[in-house]
Each structure stands twice: as C-alpha cells, then as structure tokens.
Motif scaffolding. Structure first.
Motif, PDB file in Angstrom:
ATOM      1  N   ASP A   1       0.817  -1.220   0.000  1.00 26.74           N
ATOM      2  CA  ASP A   1       0.000   0.000   0.000  1.00 26.74           C
ATOM      3  C   ASP A   1       0.848   1.266   0.000  1.00 26.74           C
ATOM      4  N   THR A   2       2.116   1.163   0.397  1.00 28.26           N
ATOM      5  CA  THR A   2       2.982   2.344   0.377  1.00 28.26           C
ATOM      6  C   THR A   2       3.377   2.718  -1.049  1.00 28.26           C
ATOM      7  N   GLY A   3       3.255   1.744  -1.973  1.00 27.09           N
ATOM      8  CA  GLY A   3       3.646   1.998  -3.360  1.00 27.09           C
ATOM      9  C   GLY A   3       5.138   1.838  -3.611  1.00 27.09           C
ATOM     10  N   ARG A   4       5.897   1.572  -2.545  1.00 24.89           N
ATOM     11  CA  ARG A   4       7.355   1.403  -2.687  1.00 24.89           C
ATOM     12  C   ARG A   4       7.698  -0.080  -2.714  1.00 24.89           C
ATOM     13  N   PRO A   5       8.805  -0.423  -3.342  1.00 23.18           N
ATOM     14  CA  PRO A   5       9.246  -1.823  -3.293  1.00 23.18           C
ATOM     15  C   PRO A   5       9.524  -2.230  -1.840  1.00 23.18           C
ATOM     16  N   PHE A   6       9.364  -3.511  -1.548  1.00 22.81           N
ATOM     17  CA  PHE A   6       9.562  -4.028  -0.198  1.00 22.81           C
ATOM     18  C   PHE A   6      10.223  -5.400  -0.283  1.00 22.81           C
ATOM     19  N   GLY A   7      10.761  -5.804   0.840  1.00 22.13           N
ATOM     20  CA  GLY A   7      11.409  -7.113   0.891  1.00 22.13           C
ATOM     21  C   GLY A   7      11.533  -7.594   2.317  1.00 22.13           C
ATOM     22  N   MET A   8      12.420  -8.534   2.498  1.00 19.74           N
ATOM     23  CA  MET A   8      12.603  -9.174   3.791  1.00 19.74           C
ATOM     24  C   MET A   8      12.981  -8.176   4.884  1.00 19.74           C
ATOM     25  N   ASN A   9      13.784  -7.180   4.549  1.00 17.37           N
ATOM     26  CA  ASN A   9      14.151  -6.176   5.560  1.00 17.37           C
ATOM     27  C   ASN A   9      12.910  -5.502   6.130  1.00 17.37           C
ATOM     28  N   ASP A  10      11.954  -5.202   5.280  1.00 17.70           N
ATOM     29  CA  ASP A  10      10.716  -4.556   5.735  1.00 17.70           C
ATOM     30  C   ASP A  10       9.874  -5.514   6.568  1.00 17.70           C
ATOM     31  N   ILE A  11       9.830  -6.767   6.144  1.00 17.99           N
ATOM     32  CA  ILE A  11       9.089  -7.782   6.904  1.00 17.99           C
ATOM     33  C   ILE A  11       9.686  -7.913   8.304  1.00 17.99           C
ATOM     34  N   ARG A  12      11.014  -7.890   8.402  1.00 20.28           N
ATOM     35  CA  ARG A  12      11.690  -8.007   9.702  1.00 20.28           C
ATOM     36  C   ARG A  12      11.257  -6.900  10.666  1.00 20.28           C
ATOM     37  N   LEU A  13      10.947  -5.733  10.144  1.00 22.68           N
ATOM     38  CA  LEU A  13      10.545  -4.609  10.990  1.00 22.68           C
ATOM     39  C   LEU A  13       9.091  -4.726  11.451  1.00 22.68           C
ATOM     40  N   LEU A  14       8.301  -5.581  10.790  1.00 21.34           N
ATOM     41  CA  LEU A  14       6.874  -5.685  11.101  1.00 21.34           C
ATOM     42  C   LEU A  14       6.464  -6.990  11.774  1.00 21.34           C
ATOM     43  N   ALA A  15       7.047  -8.085  11.343  1.00 17.89           N
ATOM     44  CA  ALA A  15       6.563  -9.402  11.759  1.00 17.89           C
ATOM     45  C   ALA A  15       7.408  -9.978  12.898  1.00 17.89           C
ATOM     46  N   PRO A  16       6.790 -10.819  13.707  1.00 16.67           N
ATOM     47  CA  PRO A  16       7.547 -11.499  14.766  1.00 16.67           C
ATOM     48  C   PRO A  16       8.645 -12.389  14.174  1.00 16.67           C
ATOM     49  N   GLU A  17       9.684 -12.616  14.958  1.00 21.08           N
ATOM     50  CA  GLU A  17      10.844 -13.386  14.484  1.00 21.08           C
ATOM     51  C   GLU A  17      10.453 -14.779  13.996  1.00 21.08           C
ATOM     52  N   ASP A  18       9.544 -15.447  14.699  1.00 26.86           N
ATOM     53  CA  ASP A  18       9.139 -16.788  14.270  1.00 26.86           C
ATOM     54  C   ASP A  18       8.563 -16.775  12.857  1.00 26.86           C
ATOM     55  N   ASP A  19       7.795 -15.755  12.530  1.00 28.71           N
ATOM     56  CA  ASP A  19       7.219 -15.653  11.188  1.00 28.71           C
ATOM     57  C   ASP A  19       8.280 -15.252  10.165  1.00 28.71           C
TER      58      ASP A  19
END
Length: 129
Positions: free
Chosen positions: A40-58
């Motif tokens: 929804d931000t319109g910017r490319p995203f990847g694992m680094n972004d996921i790391r900032l949002l999701a719990p470590e197990d996920d």
C-alpha cells in the motif's frame, strides 16, 4: 558430483516444495497482512521490511512465503505473476552478514490472490465457529 544449472534449479524447486508445508496458516496470515500493508505504500519491499513488522518466528518462514509467491508463475505458467522482483539490498539481519535480499512489488494479480486467501480464511473461521 557437479549439477548442471537446470539440475540445480530443479533440485532447489524440489526442496522448496518439500519445505512449503512447514509454513503455517498463522504465519501465512501474518505475512499476507504485512505484504498488503507494505504494498500500500507503493514502494518496493522485501525481507528487511518484513523483519521490521513481523515477529521473528514468522520471519524465519518468510523466505518460503516469498518463494511461493514468486514461484507461483513458474508452477502455473498460464497464471499471472504475483510478486515481481525489482532489485536487491543488503540484509539487515546480523546473522546474514550483509547477504543480498530481494526487493519486490506486489502485482494486481498478487493483491487479488492474497485478498482472496484472506477472505477464504475468514470464511473458514466463520464456518468453524
């Protein structure tokens, strides 16, 4: 024994297919929500972004999650691409020691695929209640 590139690709696809069932419905739900939010931000995203949002197990299963979405068109060549790789960046995970991670854009087909999966999960929960 040295593998040809085609043999290595086939072996990697087999390994990913065997590991894919280890990604739980919970993890898929968490990562679906994170991907839609990032898209929804319109910017490319990847694992680094996921790391900032999701719990470590996920996060540990996010690579398989991304592989399933990017490999979807390889498994079903007549269907549209769900995630489009647009670049790479160094990983922020200290354990990765700067290894490159892919950066993606979610396609319209990918958004619909994830939203349909969310709707199916919600319907399944309603029926179970």
């Amino acid at each position: 024994m040295q593998l040809t590139p085609a043999e290595a690709k086939a072996r990697a696809a087999q390994i990913l297919a065997e590991l894919q069932p280890t990604v739980t419905q919970w993890t898929t739900a968490v990562l679906d929500q994170a991907v839609l939010h990032l898209a929804d931000t319109g910017r490319p995203f990847g694992m680094n972004d996921i790391r900032l949002l999701a719990p470590e197990d996920d996060c540990r299963k996010a690579g398989l999650y991304f592989a399933a979405l990017t490999g979807h068109d390889a498994l079903h060549p007549d269907e549209p691409q769900l995630l489009r790789k647009v670049g790479e960046e160094p990983s922020i995970n200290p354990k990765a020691h700067g290894k490159k991670v892919n950066v993606y854009l979610l396609t319209r087909a990918g958004r619909k695929y994830i939203q349909d999966r969310q709707t199916a999960r919600a319907e399944q929960q309603r029926r179970a209640a």
